[in-house]
Design a protein around this motif. Sequence first.
Motif, PDB file in Angstrom:
ATOM      1  N   ASP A   1       0.838  -1.207   0.000  1.00  0.00           N
ATOM      2  CA  ASP A   1       0.000   0.000   0.000  1.00  0.00           C
ATOM      3  C   ASP A   1       0.872   1.256   0.000  1.00  0.00           C
ATOM      4  OD1 ASP A   1      -2.231  -1.638   0.156  1.00  0.00           O
ATOM      5  OD2 ASP A   1      -2.553  -1.288   2.302  1.00  0.00           O
ATOM      6  N   TYR A   2       2.124   1.116   0.444  1.00  0.00           N
ATOM      7  CA  TYR A   2       3.012   2.264   0.620  1.00  0.00           C
ATOM      8  C   TYR A   2       4.254   2.226  -0.263  1.00  0.00           C
ATOM      9  CZ  TYR A   2      -0.071   2.772   4.534  1.00  0.00           C
ATOM     10  OH  TYR A   2      -1.206   2.899   5.299  1.00  0.00           O
ATOM     11  N   ALA A   3       4.609   1.040  -0.767  1.00  0.00           N
ATOM     12  CA  ALA A   3       5.844   0.901  -1.555  1.00  0.00           C
ATOM     13  C   ALA A   3       5.715  -0.298  -2.491  1.00  0.00           C
ATOM     14  CB  ALA A   3       7.044   0.699  -0.631  1.00  0.00           C
ATOM     15  N   HIS A   4       6.615  -0.338  -3.446  1.00  0.00           N
ATOM     16  CA  HIS A   4       6.816  -1.539  -4.249  1.00  0.00           C
ATOM     17  C   HIS A   4       7.803  -2.414  -3.482  1.00  0.00           C
ATOM     18  CE1 HIS A   4       4.985   0.568  -7.595  1.00  0.00           C
ATOM     19  NE2 HIS A   4       5.943   1.492  -7.588  1.00  0.00           N
ATOM     20  N   LEU A   5       7.737  -3.709  -3.674  1.00  0.00           N
ATOM     21  CA  LEU A   5       8.744  -4.609  -3.134  1.00  0.00           C
ATOM     22  C   LEU A   5       9.619  -5.078  -4.289  1.00  0.00           C
ATOM     23  CD1 LEU A   5       6.721  -6.881  -0.674  1.00  0.00           C
ATOM     24  CD2 LEU A   5       7.931  -4.746  -0.196  1.00  0.00           C
ATOM     25  N   VAL A   6      10.906  -4.916  -4.136  1.00  0.00           N
ATOM     26  CA  VAL A   6      11.875  -5.369  -5.132  1.00  0.00           C
ATOM     27  C   VAL A   6      12.678  -6.475  -4.471  1.00  0.00           C
ATOM     28  CG1 VAL A   6      13.867  -4.735  -6.539  1.00  0.00           C
ATOM     29  CG2 VAL A   6      11.966  -3.111  -6.247  1.00  0.00           C
ATOM     30  N   VAL A   7      12.558  -7.681  -5.012  1.00  0.00           N
ATOM     31  CA  VAL A   7      13.138  -8.869  -4.397  1.00  0.00           C
ATOM     32  C   VAL A   7      14.378  -9.309  -5.155  1.00  0.00           C
ATOM     33  CG1 VAL A   7      12.681 -11.232  -3.652  1.00  0.00           C
ATOM     34  CG2 VAL A   7      10.801  -9.559  -3.720  1.00  0.00           C
ATOM     35  N   SER A   8      15.476  -9.420  -4.453  1.00  0.00           N
ATOM     36  CA  SER A   8      16.723  -9.905  -5.028  1.00  0.00           C
ATOM     37  C   SER A   8      16.657 -11.427  -5.088  1.00  0.00           C
ATOM     38  CB  SER A   8      17.896  -9.442  -4.157  1.00  0.00           C
ATOM     39  OG  SER A   8      19.104  -9.838  -4.715  1.00  0.00           O
ATOM     40  N   VAL A   9      16.809 -11.979  -6.294  1.00  0.00           N
ATOM     41  CA  VAL A   9      16.672 -13.410  -6.526  1.00  0.00           C
ATOM     42  C   VAL A   9      18.024 -13.986  -6.920  1.00  0.00           C
ATOM     43  CG1 VAL A   9      15.502 -15.149  -7.929  1.00  0.00           C
ATOM     44  CG2 VAL A   9      14.296 -13.056  -7.290  1.00  0.00           C
ATOM     45  N   ARG A  10      18.373 -15.100  -6.309  1.00  0.00           N
ATOM     46  CA  ARG A  10      19.603 -15.779  -6.691  1.00  0.00           C
ATOM     47  C   ARG A  10      19.369 -16.557  -7.979  1.00  0.00           C
ATOM     48  NH1 ARG A  10      20.541 -17.809  -0.720  1.00  0.00           N
ATOM     49  NH2 ARG A  10      21.564 -15.958   0.099  1.00  0.00           N
ATOM     50  N   PRO A  11      20.252 -16.420  -8.967  1.00  0.00           N
ATOM     51  CA  PRO A  11      20.085 -17.142 -10.234  1.00  0.00           C
ATOM     52  C   PRO A  11      20.011 -18.653 -10.016  1.00  0.00           C
ATOM     53  CG  PRO A  11      21.838 -15.502 -10.405  1.00  0.00           C
ATOM     54  CD  PRO A  11      21.448 -15.571  -8.952  1.00  0.00           C
ATOM     55  N   GLY A  12      19.039 -19.278 -10.679  1.00  0.00           N
ATOM     56  CA  GLY A  12      18.914 -20.721 -10.623  1.00  0.00           C
ATOM     57  C   GLY A  12      18.244 -21.277  -9.385  1.00  0.00           C
ATOM     58  N   TRP A  13      17.947 -20.441  -8.409  1.00  0.00           N
ATOM     59  CA  TRP A  13      17.342 -20.912  -7.162  1.00  0.00           C
ATOM     60  C   TRP A  13      15.835 -20.871  -7.290  1.00  0.00           C
ATOM     61  CZ3 TRP A  13      15.296 -18.254  -2.558  1.00  0.00           C
ATOM     62  CH2 TRP A  13      15.184 -19.115  -1.470  1.00  0.00           C
ATOM     63  N   GLN A  14      15.170 -21.972  -6.981  1.00  0.00           N
ATOM     64  CA  GLN A  14      13.722 -22.056  -7.073  1.00  0.00           C
ATOM     65  C   GLN A  14      13.121 -22.043  -5.668  1.00  0.00           C
ATOM     66  OE1 GLN A  14      11.884 -21.922  -9.928  1.00  0.00           O
ATOM     67  NE2 GLN A  14      13.869 -21.505 -10.842  1.00  0.00           N
TER      68      GLN A  14
END
Length: 169
Positions: free
Chosen positions: A124-137
């Motif tokens: 409601d107040y911000a976007h969430l930007v998630v750092s993802v590790r390559p290849g990790w499911q």
Amino acid sequence: MKPAIGVLGGTFDPIHMGHLQPAQHALQQLRLAELRLLPNHIPPHRPQPVASSEQRLAMARLAASDLPHFWVDDRELRRSHPSYTIDTLIELRNELPDTPLCFLIGMDSLLNLSSWHRWQELTDYAHLVVSVRPGWQPDFSPEIQQFLQEHCCQESMTLHKQLAGLVVL
């Protein structure tokens, strides 16, 4: 609307490249105007840090001093109660009503997001930007899967077109 900014919170005990490299990457890739480091005072999800608030603030300031467009925001360190992200995002939204806010988290935080205080209100107040590790499911809980279905956005530049509400992996 003003240019989007990034916000990265944490105990920063100590601050290290695992915090700074993903933040630098987000700053560049998402074309953020700035990135604010927010050391917290009383973390609600982990033991109290070894370093004092003053020491962690000094470390964050030292790290930010070498990074263009990085700033340190000490608001959470001035609190006498646990540092809930929702409280900080509400404050920032009130101060920056025309600025898209991008709250940076790691995948580990996304997996545990449903344990955060008022977690469903974060977007409601911000976007969430998630750092993802390559290849990790990741293995998302049904709650988080539903949340992602409602908020996930594939086009990261959309973050600049609305103030809040999206999740970008």
